[in-house]
Motif scaffolding. Structure first.
Motif, mmCIF file in Angstrom:
data_model
loop_
_atom_site.group_PDB
_atom_site.id
_atom_site.type_symbol
_atom_site.label_atom_id
_atom_site.label_comp_id
_atom_site.label_asym_id
_atom_site.label_seq_id
_atom_site.Cartn_x
_atom_site.Cartn_y
_atom_site.Cartn_z
ATOM 1 N N PHE A 78 0.882 -1.170 0.000
ATOM 2 C CA PHE A 78 0.000 0.000 0.000
ATOM 3 C C PHE A 78 0.916 1.215 0.000
ATOM 4 C CE2 PHE A 78 -4.318 1.591 1.259
ATOM 5 C CZ PHE A 78 -3.998 2.932 1.389
ATOM 6 N N LYS A 104 -0.676 -2.842 -4.447
ATOM 7 C CA LYS A 104 -2.103 -3.048 -4.635
ATOM 8 C C LYS A 104 -2.891 -1.739 -4.571
ATOM 9 C CE LYS A 104 -2.220 -7.541 -5.100
ATOM 10 N NZ LYS A 104 -2.718 -8.172 -6.355
ATOM 11 N N TYR A 105 -2.438 -0.810 -3.741
ATOM 12 C CA TYR A 105 -3.078 0.495 -3.634
ATOM 13 C C TYR A 105 -2.020 1.582 -3.686
ATOM 14 C CZ TYR A 105 -7.639 -1.367 -2.185
ATOM 15 O OH TYR A 105 -8.848 -2.016 -2.141
ATOM 16 N N ALA A 127 -1.284 -1.391 -9.044
ATOM 17 C CA ALA A 127 -1.877 -0.537 -8.020
ATOM 18 C C ALA A 127 -3.174 0.128 -8.480
ATOM 19 C CB ALA A 127 -0.884 0.545 -7.597
ATOM 20 N N THR A 128 -4.181 0.078 -7.629
ATOM 21 C CA THR A 128 -5.387 0.880 -7.795
ATOM 22 C C THR A 128 -5.093 2.260 -7.212
ATOM 23 O OG1 THR A 128 -6.873 -1.020 -7.645
ATOM 24 C CG2 THR A 128 -7.805 1.150 -7.117
ATOM 25 N N VAL A 130 -5.962 5.866 -5.712
ATOM 26 C CA VAL A 130 -7.018 6.479 -4.909
ATOM 27 C C VAL A 130 -6.626 7.920 -4.601
ATOM 28 C CG1 VAL A 130 -8.410 6.291 -2.815
ATOM 29 C CG2 VAL A 130 -7.408 4.213 -3.845
ATOM 30 N N ILE A 171 -9.933 2.278 4.085
ATOM 31 C CA ILE A 171 -9.517 1.086 3.353
ATOM 32 C C ILE A 171 -8.902 0.109 4.354
ATOM 33 C CG2 ILE A 171 -8.035 0.157 1.534
ATOM 34 C CD1 ILE A 171 -8.083 2.918 0.209
#
Length: 315
Positions: A78, A104-105, A127-128, A130, A171
């Motif tokens: 993250f 991943k984030y 990675a997403t 945000v 999250i």
């Protein structure tokens, strides 16, 4: 600081130009001076990445523009902020050194390129992305920062946030609860405070420059009053045990954030009083309203004259 030495002449020229032709000078005039953005990019391409372990599985990577927070878990990584894209080879090596698992984030604390330029390649790694709603809006468009004499192009689609939020988002990832919060305009209009609840680590992006005068992006909804308000809120939501990650500078704590807040308030008070007396910007700069803080905060990207200009714009 090494980075500051490389582009200080260009930065000083931009400040001098602004003082001569006005706070909101035409971009054509600023274009005649080499933007420090180019020097910062060049330095980022040469700089090594330093990994600073924090608490638990959290680390900070330094050397690619803004500080990058990394939570490394069995579920992947993250990330908070993505640095400057030219740092990719060294940044990827540092991330792989923490874990072979993919990102991943990725949370962007705000839109500025030294915190978001690496979005595209990290998204390609898995990675997403945000961010606050306003970060997406700014990254989708060409955006000029007059004070930096530079127009940033839109990010490619792969670098844009696909998950956005207006005020707060939580999250749960890898056994940690990560709380994202926007307190309104501060450094910009899309800032995110990232709080790792179990680790008690707070990452503030460019709301907090530890040991340095900060930049304030008025063109993107920032203000000196907003910065102070954000810091006040952050002080109330932290304790002496909270680790605080700044956008720039070394990892800090609540006492350092409080000292930074006192500096912001004191300089604002002095500049406001001088402006109310009818003094011009150049006259106020000449009076050195930041003098008592320059030894601690004045040796990096934003020098005393530039910071005085930024405060002047907001009072």
């Amino acid at each position: 600081m090494k980075i500051a030495a490389h582009f200080a002449p260009a930065m000083h020229a931009l400040v001098a130009l602004t003082l001569c032709v006005g706070v909101l000078a035409p971009s054509r005039s600023h274009a005649e001076v080499t933007s420090p953005v180019l020097a910062i990019n060049d330095e980022a391409g040469k700089a090594d990445i330093t990994v600073v372990p924090l608490r638990g599985s959290l680390s900070v990577l330094m050397g690619s523009g803004g500080n990058i927070g990394v939570l490394s878990t069995p579920d992947g990584k993250f990330l908070v902020d993505s640095g400057i894209a030219v740092s990719k080879p060294k940044l990827k090596a540092a991330l792989d050194g923490l874990s072979a698992l993919p990102p991943k984030y990725l949370v962007n604390t705000h839109w500025h390129w030294d915190h978001s330029d690496g979005n595209e390649w990290l998204h390609a790694e898995g990675a997403t992305i945000v961010a606050h709603d306003n970060v997406l809006k700014r990254l989708m468009d060409r955006t000029r920062v007059i004070e930096w004499g530079y127009t940033f192009p839109p990010l490619p689609p792969g670098g844009l946030p696909t998950v956005t939020y207006p005020k707060q988002k939580t999250i749960d990832f890898g056994g940690e609860t990560v709380v994202l919060t926007n307190h309104g305009g501060g450094h910009s209009d899309g800032d995110t405070a990232v709080y790792f609840k179990k680790a008690d680590v707070l990452q503030l992006g460019d709301i907090f420059w530890n040991g340095h005068y900060p930049f304030i992006d008025y063109g993107a909804g920032g203000s000196i009053d907003g910065m102070i308000r954000w810091v006040d809120i952050s002080l109330k939501r932290s304790t002496e045990k909270t680790i605080i990650i700044p956008g720039h500078g070394p990892v800090g704590n609540r006492a350092q954030l409080a000292e930074y807040r006192d500096m912001l308030v004191a300089v604002r008070k002095k500049v406001s009083a001088l402006k109310k007396q009818g003094k011009s910007l150049s006259e106020i700069v000449a009076e050195k309203p930041t003098a008592q803080f320059d030894a601690k905060y004045g040796d990096f990207v934003i020098d005393p004259a530039f910071f005085t200009l930024l405060v002047y714009m907001g009072v």
